[in-house]
Scaffold this motif. Sequence first.
Motif, short mmCIF file in Angstrom:
data_model
loop_
_atom_site.label_atom_id
_atom_site.label_comp_id
_atom_site.label_asym_id
_atom_site.label_seq_id
_atom_site.Cartn_x
_atom_site.Cartn_y
_atom_site.Cartn_z
N SER A 48 -35.62 -0.96 -23.73
CA SER A 48 -35.83 -0.87 -25.19
C SER A 48 -36.98 0.07 -25.51
O SER A 48 -36.92 0.85 -26.46
CB SER A 48 -36.11 -2.25 -25.77
OG SER A 48 -34.99 -3.08 -25.61
N ASP A 169 -29.09 -0.56 -28.90
CA ASP A 169 -29.84 -1.41 -27.97
C ASP A 169 -29.10 -2.75 -27.83
O ASP A 169 -29.21 -3.61 -28.69
CB ASP A 169 -31.26 -1.63 -28.51
CG ASP A 169 -32.16 -2.30 -27.46
OD1 ASP A 169 -31.61 -2.82 -26.46
OD2 ASP A 169 -33.39 -2.29 -27.66
N GLU A 170 -28.37 -2.89 -26.75
CA GLU A 170 -27.55 -4.08 -26.52
C GLU A 170 -26.75 -4.47 -27.77
O GLU A 170 -26.88 -5.59 -28.27
CB GLU A 170 -28.43 -5.24 -26.07
CG GLU A 170 -29.15 -4.85 -24.78
CD GLU A 170 -29.73 -6.05 -24.06
OE1 GLU A 170 -29.09 -7.12 -24.11
OE2 GLU A 170 -30.79 -5.91 -23.44
MG LIG Z 1 -34.67 -4.69 -24.72
#
Ligand SMILES: [Mg+2]
Lengths: 232, 413
Positions: A48, A169-170
């Motif tokens: 991240s 991000d995910e």
């Molecule tokens: Mg992360």
Amino acid sequence: MKLIELYDVYKIYNEGYENEVRALDGVSLTIDRGEFVAIIGASGSGKSTLMNILGCLDVPTYGDYYLDGEYVGDLTDRQLSRIRNREIGFVFQGFNLISALNAYENVELPLIYLGVGASKRYGMTMAALERVGLEDRAEHKPSEMSGGQQQRVAIARAIATGANMIMADEPTGALDSKTGRQVLEILHGLNRDGTTIILITHDSQIAATANRIIRISDGRIIYDGAREAAGL
Amino acid sequence: MIKKITQAFKMAFKSIFSNKVRMVLTMLGIIIGITSVIVMVSVVQGQNKALKEYYESMGTNQINVYAWQGSGRDITMKLYDYCLGLDDLVLGVTPNGYAWSQNGIKYRTLSTNNNQEYGSPQISLGSDQFSVCNNFTIAKGRDISWLDVKNYKQVVVLGSKVAEYLFQYKNPIGETVNIGNYPFTVIGVYEAKGGSSDTSSLFGGYDIYGYMNYIAVVPYTVNRLLNGNQPIEQFTVKAASKEATNEVITKLDGFLSGLIDNKNGYYYIYSANQAIESSDAQNRMMSLVLGGIAGISLLVGGIGIMNIMLVTVSERTREIGIRKAIGGSRKSIILQFLIEAAVICLMGGLVGLMLGYAGTLIAGKLLLKTTLLPSVPLSLGAMGFSVLLGMIFGLYPAIKASGLQPVEALRAD
Ligand SMILES: [Mg+2]
Ligand SMILES: Nc1ncnc2c1ncn2[C@@H]1O[C@H](COP(=O)(O)OP(=O)(O)OP(=O)(O)O)[C@@H](O)[C@H]1O
């Protein structure tokens, strides 16, 4: 054509203190236009952090970042907000929609910041919602939608201004595998149309759909290359 | 630039109206602050004004003398003559005594020959200068004259309410009223007295102007008839001007100290000017109290505003993170929050202002029986302060969070 160039980038929290954390520990990489890159790695490895720096949401402690040939460290708040507005679209694991606004208003927001006139804005907002198949949910508040739908609204928001780079991000982290695949499919569709996609994921099946894999461990890149050689 | 501002307006309004609960709660703090300040301060100001009006209607330059001699001798004539000698300083002098009940005779009851009775008026013993000294004017008939006094004439001048009660629409002049068993001829009626507001609330529910209209004045020399040998002990002297008042007081003091033996008698001089002055002092005192009240209610309102604004700070900080991530610049976000706070504060301010006016009107009617309106500086001050507070706390998250890296704002919780 290089879109992203990162040279020896560090992100160090509490530098010099006992609890110093090197979230990024000397990362260099380049990403070309039109790539579909998956960033993988263990929890806490710095994925991240890397993406936030690439997306101009955060600044590195040390190192140089060139975006589209421009040195990011020299950009003003205005220029950075312009880049985040036009060039980069974000999709977060937690959606990050504004809960008081409905789907339409959330997607419309970056267009308002861009300064698009009202009539044109309507068309662009609806087009983005159609792209993710949510034109019939325009009036719904985030709280009235499923996770998958919320994430699709977030994607619509990310692409509304025609950004040529999406950082996710995910994006499927909070979704079940079926809706996760739907979201992934949308991202691949965008990539086929030329959008650069940078995707963080835990899920090796999802990572395996990318052309290029970057594996991070303890803030360092330990693998960067084609999917085939990544052992996925 | 104009485009940026209209954008900010658009987003501010969208944000306000999609968070109605937050809007209402924020406005509530402002409304409470403004309304309570306006109503409380206005009521106290109105009360002060009524008090002052009352003192002024009593007649400034009025000096009240209370004096008795151990010998029991009546000093009325002596005082009267002395004051006449001060004619460039003194406009008039009169006894201000009352007729009391004696020997079971109801001297405090007036009755007509038609058996119309009026209980407990104030029967005052006056000189020919009674009306000058007490700011009465004759509405009908004539005033008491020096000859009436000199000749112990059984005549009476009635207060407006008394005349109205005893005679209704009949002309009372020339009619007879009985004080106890003594017949008096009505020679005149006073003009009704009253200020612009009802002052009863100022005097423990006692209607002071009403009281002044429930009067009946007879020549003081009939005192012998009504009060037996009781000497008159209360007098009113009307000085020619405010400046003359103090001089007259000094002179009276000298005169009375010569007349009344300290060990065997007593006198006291008191001026309505002093009352007005002390009411001015009271006003200043009140202003301080008012400032306190205003401060406290603004504080309460302010804390309300602050609370709701601060409760939403982390939510708003995250929102700012999102806005930054999708392209909001620091300036545009601050501008939006500024407009948002200003709009909420102004709306709350206007509602507070309206409620403040309504509340002041109602409180004025209920408490002071008058049409009371808040003063302009008060309204503007209360509004300005609340709006300022709202703006400060409304802007706080924007100023704090818009300078953060987007990712830091997004992490807020
Ligand atoms: Mg992360
Ligand atoms: N604000 C911060 N202060 C201190 N340390 C931080 C901060 N943000 C991140 N870190 C640390 O930096 C490291 C990298 O965090 P990062 O969020 O990039 O990990 P990640 O790879 O995204 O993990 P996950 O898969 O769990 O999301 C972690 O050890 C984390 O604890």
